[in-house]
Design a protein around this motif. Structure first.
Motif, short mmCIF file in Angstrom:
data_model
loop_
_atom_site.label_atom_id
_atom_site.label_comp_id
_atom_site.label_asym_id
_atom_site.label_seq_id
_atom_site.Cartn_x
_atom_site.Cartn_y
_atom_site.Cartn_z
N TYR A 33 0.81 -1.22 0.00
CA TYR A 33 0.00 0.00 0.00
C TYR A 33 0.84 1.26 0.00
O TYR A 33 0.62 2.18 -0.79
CB TYR A 33 -0.93 -0.03 1.21
CG TYR A 33 -1.85 1.16 1.33
CD1 TYR A 33 -2.95 1.29 0.50
CD2 TYR A 33 -1.62 2.16 2.27
CE1 TYR A 33 -3.80 2.38 0.60
CE2 TYR A 33 -2.45 3.24 2.38
CZ TYR A 33 -3.55 3.35 1.54
OH TYR A 33 -4.37 4.43 1.64
N CYS A 36 2.63 2.72 -3.20
CA CYS A 36 1.70 3.34 -4.17
C CYS A 36 1.44 4.80 -3.82
O CYS A 36 1.42 5.67 -4.70
CB CYS A 36 0.38 2.57 -4.20
SG CYS A 36 0.54 0.86 -4.78
N VAL A 40 2.81 8.24 -6.07
CA VAL A 40 1.93 9.33 -6.52
C VAL A 40 2.53 10.67 -6.15
O VAL A 40 2.50 11.63 -6.93
CB VAL A 40 0.51 9.17 -5.93
CG1 VAL A 40 -0.35 10.38 -6.29
CG2 VAL A 40 -0.15 7.90 -6.44
N ALA A 55 -6.06 7.75 -7.56
CA ALA A 55 -5.25 6.56 -7.28
C ALA A 55 -5.85 5.71 -6.17
O ALA A 55 -5.79 4.47 -6.22
CB ALA A 55 -3.83 6.99 -6.89
N ILE A 93 -1.36 -7.99 -8.07
CA ILE A 93 -0.69 -6.80 -7.54
C ILE A 93 0.78 -6.81 -7.95
O ILE A 93 1.40 -5.75 -8.14
CB ILE A 93 -0.86 -6.73 -6.01
CG1 ILE A 93 -2.33 -6.53 -5.65
CG2 ILE A 93 -0.01 -5.61 -5.42
CD1 ILE A 93 -2.60 -6.48 -4.17
N GLY A 97 2.57 -3.74 -9.50
CA GLY A 97 3.76 -3.18 -8.87
C GLY A 97 4.92 -3.02 -9.84
O GLY A 97 5.72 -2.09 -9.72
N LEU A 100 5.12 0.37 -11.56
CA LEU A 100 5.50 1.56 -10.81
C LEU A 100 6.96 1.87 -11.08
O LEU A 100 7.86 1.26 -10.51
CB LEU A 100 5.27 1.35 -9.31
CG LEU A 100 3.82 1.11 -8.88
CD1 LEU A 100 3.76 0.86 -7.38
CD2 LEU A 100 2.94 2.30 -9.25
#
Length: 390
Positions: A33, A36, A40, A55, A93, A97, A100
């Motif tokens: 979590y 992320c 941002v 997001a 996920i 991930g 990113l």
């Protein structure tokens, strides 16, 4: 998370569930979590409020969809089969991930006014310089000693988990208090909202719809509140305060609306308020701290969220078992939200007081330094005069 959910589907004891679900899934959720949120903050500066709302809208979508679908899965495949399906979903996920991508380096230093004359031939040179600075800071922190000349081993051991640089901002302390109050409120409500609806005599199917409405309003409320914050240019502390207080007032009012329509309205208001204040945690952090500490400050606040939930959520269940009703527990949740909203509204005032005291302290130190320099100059002149007289 995927491994923890899959392992939980094969458990045969509640103690196994404590480890596979409580520890493994909990650690996985925390590790997935926070990056992320921090990413941002790296990508968006000007429209951070709107970007954060979009997001984090996925959390509301998950509440909305899974609150309905999970019951269907349990009826069809049983709870073990449902956990296996959830495990497969969570494995995606890993793919998300991988998308990113950091902006060259995770520790990007913003160029300030004093750095305007600094030139780099390429972006890589900027990041190399940052790496060297980070290495110097790391070596200095490892070799730092306290007043007694001993290495600060405790600080060194905890540094991977706690960024002590954030504690240099005094504003972080009232923000931690707000985080604790918020976590007491939403920890109680998230766990007991369906169970309380059943106690009110609302059928199980309609009770699950309350959770679905709560998730749907998060899905809509997070980008909506983020857009309002971006367009209106309102101080984020005001939105943070109002959304937190909305959760508290609606929670207290829900104690006296014991029918499905009243609980549905409560879920809508609470979902909007919860989604609004949660996306504003990193935004408020960014308002008072520099952008390089957004992730660290947000992480610390959420760590205190988890600590408060760990203590008060089991206690709330025990109180319900003793009293037989949820009224006292939800009163506690509502009052905590209201108190958090009041403190959030006062954050700008706290910040002004802190900066004023820091300025006075700095001016006082500068005056003392100037006076000591004047005294030294006077002593030197007297010594010279006495020497020349001799």
């Amino acid at each position: 998370m995927s491994i923890g959910l899959m392992s939980t589907s094969f458990t045969t004891s509640l103690y196994h569930v404590y480890f596979t679900y409580g520890v493994i899934v909990g650690c996985g959720g925390a590790l997935g979590y926070m990056p992320c949120i921090e990413m941002v903050g790296f990508y968006f500066k000007k429209r951070l409020s709107l970007a954060m709302g979009l997001a984090m809208a996925g959390t509301g979508a998950g509440h909305f969809i899974l609150s309905v679908v999970s019951q269907i899965f349990i009826d069809t495949y049983g709870w073990r089969g449902t956990l296996m399906i959830m495990s497969a979903l969570m494995a995606n996920i890993c793919v998300a991930g991988a998308l990113l991508r950091p902006l060259g380096h995770a520790h990007v230093r913003l160029v300030t006014e004093n750095d305007q004359n600094t030139k780099f031939d390429s972006a890589s040179e900027r990041f190399i310089e940052n790496d060297e600075q980070d290495n110097v800071k790391e070596s200095e922190s490892k070799g730092s000693r306290d007043e007694n000349g001993h290495c600060d081993k405790c600080k060194s051991c905890l540094s991977p988990f706690v960024n002590f640089e954030v504690l240099k901002y005094p504003i972080i302390y009232p923000m931690l208090v707000i985080g604790i109050l918020q976590s007491i409120g939403y920890g109680i409500i998230t766990l007991h909202i369906v169970r309380r609806a059943l106690d009110f005599g609302i059928p199980g199917t309609l009770s699950s719809m309350i959770t679905a409405a709560y998730g749907l309003c998060q899905l809509v409320g997070r980008p909506l509140v983020g857009t309002i914050g971006h367009v209106s240019k309102v101080n984020p502390c005001i939105i943070f305060s109002l959304t937190t207080a909305l959760c508290g007032i609606s929670t207290i009012a829900s104690i006296y609306t014991r029918h499905f329509a009243g609980q549905l309205i409560y879920a809508i208001l609470y979902g909007i308020g919860f989604g609004g204040f949660f996306i504003h945690i990193p935004i408020v952090v960014a308002h008072f701290m520099d952008s390089s500490n957004i992730g660290a400050g947000t992480t610390m606040i959420i760590q205190f969220h988890c600590l408060a939930s760990l203590i008060f959520v089991p206690v709330s269940g025990w109180v319900r078992d003793v009293t037989g009703v949820y009224d006292g527990v939800f009163w506690l949740a509502g009052l905590c939200f209201v108190a958090g909203g009041v403190i959030a509204l006062l954050l700008p005032m706290f910040d002004r007081i802190i900066k004023s005291r820091q300025k006075r302290k700095k001016d006082s130190q500068a005056t003392e330094k100037q006076e000591s320099g004047t005294e030294e100059t006077t002593e030197e002149i007297l010594i010279e005069e006495s020497t020349s007289a001799l």
